[in-house]
Write an enzyme that holds these catalytic residues in place. Structure first.
Site, PDB file in Angstrom:
ATOM      1  N   ASN A 291       0.841  -1.193   0.000  1.00 18.06           N
ATOM      2  CA  ASN A 291       0.000   0.000   0.000  1.00 18.06           C
ATOM      3  C   ASN A 291       0.882   1.250   0.000  1.00 18.06           C
ATOM      4  O   ASN A 291       1.956   1.280   0.582  1.00 18.06           O
ATOM      5  CB  ASN A 291      -1.006  -0.001   1.162  1.00 18.06           C
ATOM      6  CG  ASN A 291      -0.403  -0.079   2.546  1.00 18.06           C
ATOM      7  OD1 ASN A 291       0.510  -0.843   2.800  1.00 18.06           O
ATOM      8  ND2 ASN A 291      -0.932   0.720   3.463  1.00 18.06           N
TER       9      ASN A 291
ATOM     10  N   GLU B  82       0.327   5.270   0.577  1.00 16.63           N
ATOM     11  CA  GLU B  82      -0.591   6.325   0.995  1.00 16.63           C
ATOM     12  C   GLU B  82      -0.165   7.677   0.438  1.00 16.63           C
ATOM     13  O   GLU B  82       0.948   7.850  -0.057  1.00 16.63           O
ATOM     14  CB  GLU B  82      -0.663   6.383   2.526  1.00 16.63           C
ATOM     15  CG  GLU B  82      -1.320   5.172   3.124  1.00 16.63           C
ATOM     16  CD  GLU B  82      -1.459   5.223   4.624  1.00 16.63           C
ATOM     17  OE1 GLU B  82      -2.165   4.354   5.157  1.00 16.63           O
ATOM     18  OE2 GLU B  82      -0.863   6.111   5.287  1.00 16.63           O
TER      19      GLU B  82
ATOM     20  N   CYS C  32      -4.012   0.670  -2.566  1.00 15.18           N
ATOM     21  CA  CYS C  32      -3.849  -0.531  -1.745  1.00 15.18           C
ATOM     22  C   CYS C  32      -2.851  -1.497  -2.378  1.00 15.18           C
ATOM     23  O   CYS C  32      -2.616  -1.475  -3.591  1.00 15.18           O
ATOM     24  CB  CYS C  32      -5.191  -1.242  -1.589  1.00 15.18           C
ATOM     25  SG  CYS C  32      -6.468  -0.265  -0.788  1.00 15.18           S
TER      26      CYS C  32
ATOM     27  N   GLU D  73      -3.132  -4.731  -2.867  1.00 14.75           N
ATOM     28  CA  GLU D  73      -3.747  -5.675  -3.791  1.00 14.75           C
ATOM     29  C   GLU D  73      -3.895  -5.074  -5.186  1.00 14.75           C
ATOM     30  O   GLU D  73      -3.591  -5.717  -6.195  1.00 14.75           O
ATOM     31  CB  GLU D  73      -5.129  -6.115  -3.279  1.00 14.75           C
ATOM     32  CG  GLU D  73      -5.100  -6.807  -1.938  1.00 14.75           C
ATOM     33  CD  GLU D  73      -5.267  -5.875  -0.745  1.00 14.75           C
ATOM     34  OE1 GLU D  73      -5.829  -6.318   0.269  1.00 14.75           O
ATOM     35  OE2 GLU D  73      -4.849  -4.693  -0.819  1.00 14.75           O
TER      36      GLU D  73
ATOM     37  N   CYS E  21     -10.145  -4.789   0.868  1.00 12.00           N
ATOM     38  CA  CYS E  21     -11.214  -3.794   0.996  1.00 12.00           C
ATOM     39  C   CYS E  21     -12.168  -3.906  -0.197  1.00 12.00           C
ATOM     40  O   CYS E  21     -11.909  -4.650  -1.148  1.00 12.00           O
ATOM     41  CB  CYS E  21     -10.612  -2.391   1.094  1.00 12.00           C
ATOM     42  SG  CYS E  21      -9.956  -1.770  -0.471  1.00 12.00           S
TER      43      CYS E  21
ATOM     44  N   CYS F 219     -10.597  -3.079  -3.645  1.00 14.09           N
ATOM     45  CA  CYS F 219      -9.711  -4.152  -4.100  1.00 14.09           C
ATOM     46  C   CYS F 219     -10.518  -5.369  -4.549  1.00 14.09           C
ATOM     47  O   CYS F 219     -10.167  -6.020  -5.534  1.00 14.09           O
ATOM     48  CB  CYS F 219      -8.722  -4.536  -3.010  1.00 14.09           C
ATOM     49  SG  CYS F 219      -7.463  -3.260  -2.760  1.00 14.09           S
TER      50      CYS F 219
END
Length: 160
Positions: free
Chosen positions: A62, A64, A73, A75, A112, A115
């Site tokens: 990930n 940010e 993210c 994934e 999430c 994803c």
């Protein structure tokens, strides 16, 4: 009115030692990727590793951003890279390791919603399920044989 009942089957492993070697190796790559995460705001780091049908392993972490929606993210970082660099290869499996820098995370952390939607796109594109394994920093590992177990009412190109 009618009722729709959705059943999901997930497999739970007590630890990495119960997994097949290929999947345990995938988790090792996911752990390495997690170490490269950039998460100064949430302190929540995630690593993902994808196994392609040609044996190639793609990783992502990930990333940010101060403009929170601009982050990405692990994934999606991994799956988009796989799609860009290996567009004709099938994605066989994905391993995800996630946890907080503030406390020990022992609960399996699934992808999430964003994803899940991205993984769904690739599962639909390749017309073949993607095995998804996820865990916290340590402890139990959950396996889903397909993204459809995690997102049963998927939004896809058929509704457009």
């Amino acid at each position: 009115m009618r009722e729709i009942q959705i059943n999901t089957v997930l497999h739970v492993y007590t630890g990495l030692d119960e997994l097949p070697n290929k999947v345990a190796q995938l988790f090792e790559k996911a752990r390495e990727a997690r170490g490269k995460a950039y998460a100064p705001y949430s302190n929540f780091t995630v690593g993902a590793a994808i196994l392609l049908d040609n044996g190639e392993i793609i990783t992502g972490s990930n990333q940010e951003n101060a403009s929170f929606p601009s982050g990405l993210c692990a994934e999606r970082t991994a799956i988009y890279y796989a799609g860009a660099q290996f567009p004709s290869n099938l994605i066989k499996a994905m391993a995800i390791v996630a946890g907080s820098k503030n406390h020990k995370t022992t609960t399996p952390i699934p992808p999430c919603g964003a994803c899940r939607q991205a993984i769904a796109e690739y599962e639909i594109k390749q017309n073949q399920p993607i095995e998804i394994y996820f865990m916290g920093e340590e402890g139990e590992i959950v396996k889903s044989n397909s993204l459809k177990n995690l997102l049963p009412l998927v939004f896809d190109k058929n509704v457009l």
